[in-house]
Design an enzyme around this catalytic site. Structure first.
Site, PDB file in Angstrom:
ATOM      1  N   SER A  13      -1.974  -8.096 -12.660  1.00 22.13           N
ATOM      2  CA  SER A  13      -0.793  -8.210 -13.335  1.00 22.13           C
ATOM      3  C   SER A  13      -0.669  -9.506 -13.894  1.00 22.13           C
ATOM      4  CB  SER A  13       0.452  -7.929 -12.438  1.00 22.13           C
ATOM      5  OG  SER A  13       1.747  -8.143 -12.763  1.00 22.13           O
ATOM      6  N   SER A  15       2.282 -10.012 -15.228  1.00 15.61           N
ATOM      7  CA  SER A  15       4.063 -10.008 -15.096  1.00 15.61           C
ATOM      8  C   SER A  15       4.326 -11.505 -14.978  1.00 15.61           C
ATOM      9  CB  SER A  15       4.541  -8.926 -14.231  1.00 15.61           C
ATOM     10  OG  SER A  15       4.352  -7.670 -14.654  1.00 15.61           O
ATOM     11  N   THR A  51       5.848  -1.019  -9.433  1.00 15.92           N
ATOM     12  CA  THR A  51       4.559  -0.557 -10.160  1.00 15.92           C
ATOM     13  C   THR A  51       4.069   0.412  -9.108  1.00 15.92           C
ATOM     14  OG1 THR A  51       2.768  -0.867 -11.496  1.00 15.92           O
ATOM     15  CG2 THR A  51       2.909  -2.307  -9.591  1.00 15.92           C
ATOM     16  N   LYS A  55       6.763   3.604  -7.360  1.00 14.45           N
ATOM     17  CA  LYS A  55       7.771   4.195  -8.399  1.00 14.45           C
ATOM     18  C   LYS A  55       8.404   5.379  -8.091  1.00 14.45           C
ATOM     19  CE  LYS A  55       5.588   2.242 -12.676  1.00 14.45           C
ATOM     20  NZ  LYS A  55       5.107   2.900 -14.035  1.00 14.45           N
ATOM     21  N   ASP A  67      19.840   8.787 -15.715  1.00 15.85           N
ATOM     22  CA  ASP A  67      19.523  10.121 -15.864  1.00 15.85           C
ATOM     23  C   ASP A  67      17.813  10.114 -16.331  1.00 15.85           C
ATOM     24  OD1 ASP A  67      21.931  11.287 -15.266  1.00 15.85           O
ATOM     25  OD2 ASP A  67      22.899  10.983 -17.243  1.00 15.85           O
ATOM     26  N   ASN A  76      10.976   2.149 -12.479  1.00 14.34           N
ATOM     27  CA  ASN A  76      10.182   0.939 -12.389  1.00 14.34           C
ATOM     28  C   ASN A  76      11.121  -0.253 -12.592  1.00 14.34           C
ATOM     29  OD1 ASN A  76      11.074   1.434 -15.113  1.00 14.34           O
ATOM     30  ND2 ASN A  76       9.249   0.762 -16.092  1.00 14.34           N
ATOM     31  N   ASP A  91       9.797   3.006 -18.893  1.00 20.22           N
ATOM     32  CA  ASP A  91       8.198   3.276 -19.379  1.00 20.22           C
ATOM     33  C   ASP A  91       8.519   3.888 -20.687  1.00 20.22           C
ATOM     34  OD1 ASP A  91       7.080   1.805 -17.424  1.00 20.22           O
ATOM     35  OD2 ASP A  91       6.677   3.684 -16.266  1.00 20.22           O
TER      36      ASP A  91
END
Length: 91
Positions: A13, A15, A51, A55, A67, A76, A91
């Protein structure tokens, strides 16, 4: 943890680097499957990304799911507001 990412394996990752360039203290938290529920239920974060493979796993522990995330069947992103957990899918 204020902000971060949870997953089983996060060595790949980027991130942390990306979010810290945006000015956030951001942690990577690797969790084994049996630890996910406890981590979510403690609510010791402001917002987290989720991740693979969690999820879907996190969804039963959320107070509200938007929704879009419901339709996809996965979250996520989890945000804590007023002590409640809200799930989204970006996503």
């Amino acid at each position: 943890m204020m902000y971060g990412l949870i997953g089983r394996t996060l060595k790949h990752s980027f991130s942390k680097e990306i979010h810290e360039k945006l000015g956030y203290d951001y942690e990577l938290k690797e969790l084994e499957p049996e630890k996910v529920a406890d981590f979510i239920q403690k609510k010791e974060f402001s917002a987290i990304n989720v991740t693979i493979p969690y999820k879907e796993t996190v969804m039963p522990y959320l107070d509200e799911i938007d929704d879009h995330a419901k339709a996809i069947g996965s979250c996520n992103t989890i945000v804590k507001k007023d002590g409640k957990l809200y799930g989204y899918n970006t996503d």
